[in-house]
Design a protein around this motif. Structure first.
Motif, PDB file in Angstrom:
ATOM      1  N   UNK A  24      14.981  16.694 -43.475  1.00  0.00           N
ATOM      2  CA  UNK A  24      14.757  18.094 -43.834  1.00  0.00           C
ATOM      3  C   UNK A  24      15.441  19.043 -42.849  1.00  0.00           C
ATOM      4  N   UNK A  25      15.509  18.641 -41.583  1.00  0.00           N
ATOM      5  CA  UNK A  25      16.134  19.489 -40.574  1.00  0.00           C
ATOM      6  C   UNK A  25      17.637  19.230 -40.431  1.00  0.00           C
ATOM      7  N   UNK A  26      18.207  18.447 -41.342  1.00  0.00           N
ATOM      8  CA  UNK A  26      19.652  18.298 -41.381  1.00  0.00           C
ATOM      9  C   UNK A  26      20.226  17.010 -40.842  1.00  0.00           C
ATOM     10  N   UNK A  27      19.377  16.077 -40.470  1.00  0.00           N
ATOM     11  CA  UNK A  27      19.887  14.790 -39.973  1.00  0.00           C
ATOM     12  C   UNK A  27      20.447  14.003 -41.137  1.00  0.00           C
ATOM     13  N   UNK A  28      21.680  13.554 -41.011  1.00  0.00           N
ATOM     14  CA  UNK A  28      22.307  12.818 -42.104  1.00  0.00           C
ATOM     15  C   UNK A  28      22.580  11.363 -41.758  1.00  0.00           C
ATOM     16  N   UNK A  29      22.792  11.059 -40.487  1.00  0.00           N
ATOM     17  CA  UNK A  29      23.135   9.699 -40.085  1.00  0.00           C
ATOM     18  C   UNK A  29      21.961   9.102 -39.324  1.00  0.00           C
ATOM     19  N   UNK A  30      21.570   7.900 -39.683  1.00  0.00           N
ATOM     20  CA  UNK A  30      20.495   7.194 -38.985  1.00  0.00           C
ATOM     21  C   UNK A  30      21.030   5.838 -38.562  1.00  0.00           C
ATOM     22  N   UNK A  31      20.475   5.295 -37.500  1.00  0.00           N
ATOM     23  CA  UNK A  31      20.818   3.970 -36.989  1.00  0.00           C
ATOM     24  C   UNK A  31      22.232   3.880 -36.416  1.00  0.00           C
ATOM     25  N   UNK A  32      22.750   5.003 -35.910  1.00  0.00           N
ATOM     26  CA  UNK A  32      23.987   4.947 -35.145  1.00  0.00           C
ATOM     27  C   UNK A  32      23.948   6.099 -34.145  1.00  0.00           C
ATOM     28  N   UNK A  33      24.687   5.956 -33.089  1.00  0.00           N
ATOM     29  CA  UNK A  33      24.716   6.993 -32.068  1.00  0.00           C
ATOM     30  C   UNK A  33      25.737   8.048 -32.465  1.00  0.00           C
TER      31      UNK A  33
END
Length: 188
Positions: A133-142
């Motif tokens: 919701x706050x704009x995070x698009x990529x997960x599980x990577x730095x």
């Protein structure tokens, strides 16, 4: 479905597979729950969900290095309070360079303690929804991010060893940006 519950030194262990856990030496795929004040905080272990009967504190690390970082942290805390439970402790802000990758964007990090009746798995799902919701698009990577919310540990303590959720967080002791703000809010 309640499967394979046994105790080792007063610690309840429940295996999450249909097959036997392989004896008391095998903890893979198991949730381990401790008792506090003679109250059992974990009632049921199932393949898909876990049910807690009492409130617990969950300690979280929040970081932001894109956009208005202070606004992002405040928004995340507001949404945590609305969806997970009251934020009962909040650290001051700690500045850090990215960990695990190179970027010119400096992080702002805080730690919070949230009182909740949700299981760790449910808290994970709620925090991931807040990140999106706050704009995070990529997960599980730095990579640079508007917000990153990591579960650190719970009180009363529990150990979770799933591929997508490990408690206590396995790398928190390696990260000053986690441990310094966390030290402000954890009881001795």
């Amino acid at each position: 479905v309640l499967v394979n519950i046994f105790q080792i030194n007063g610690v309840e262990i429940g295996c999450l597979s249909e097959a036997p856990c392989g004896g008391q030496e095998s903890y893979d795929g198991c949730y381990i729950f401790f008792h506090a004040a003679k109250v059992r905080f974990f009632l049921r272990i199932s393949k898909k969900s876990s049910t807690f009967v009492s409130e617990m504190l969950v300690y979280l690390s929040l970081g932001s290095n894109v956009g208005d970082r202070f606004v992002n942290l405040d928004a995340a805390c507001r949404l945590l309070a609305e969806r997970v439970g009251p934020v009962v402790r909040r650290s001051s802000v700690y500045r850090s360079m990215p960990w695990g990758y190179v970027s010119d964007h400096e992080y702002m990090n805080i730690s919070v303690a949230v009182e909740t009746g949700y299981s760790p798995r449910e808290v994970l799902l709620l925090t991931q929804a807040i990140e999106r919701e706050l704009g995070r698009t990529v997960k599980n990577c730095y990579a640079d991010r508007t917000i990153d919310i990591d579960l650190l540990f719970c009180d009363p303590p529990c150990v979770v060893c799933d591929p997508d959720l490990m408690l206590p967080h396995p790398r928190m002791l390696l990260r000053d940006f986690v441990m310094i703000p966390l030290s402000e809010i954890v009881s001795k």
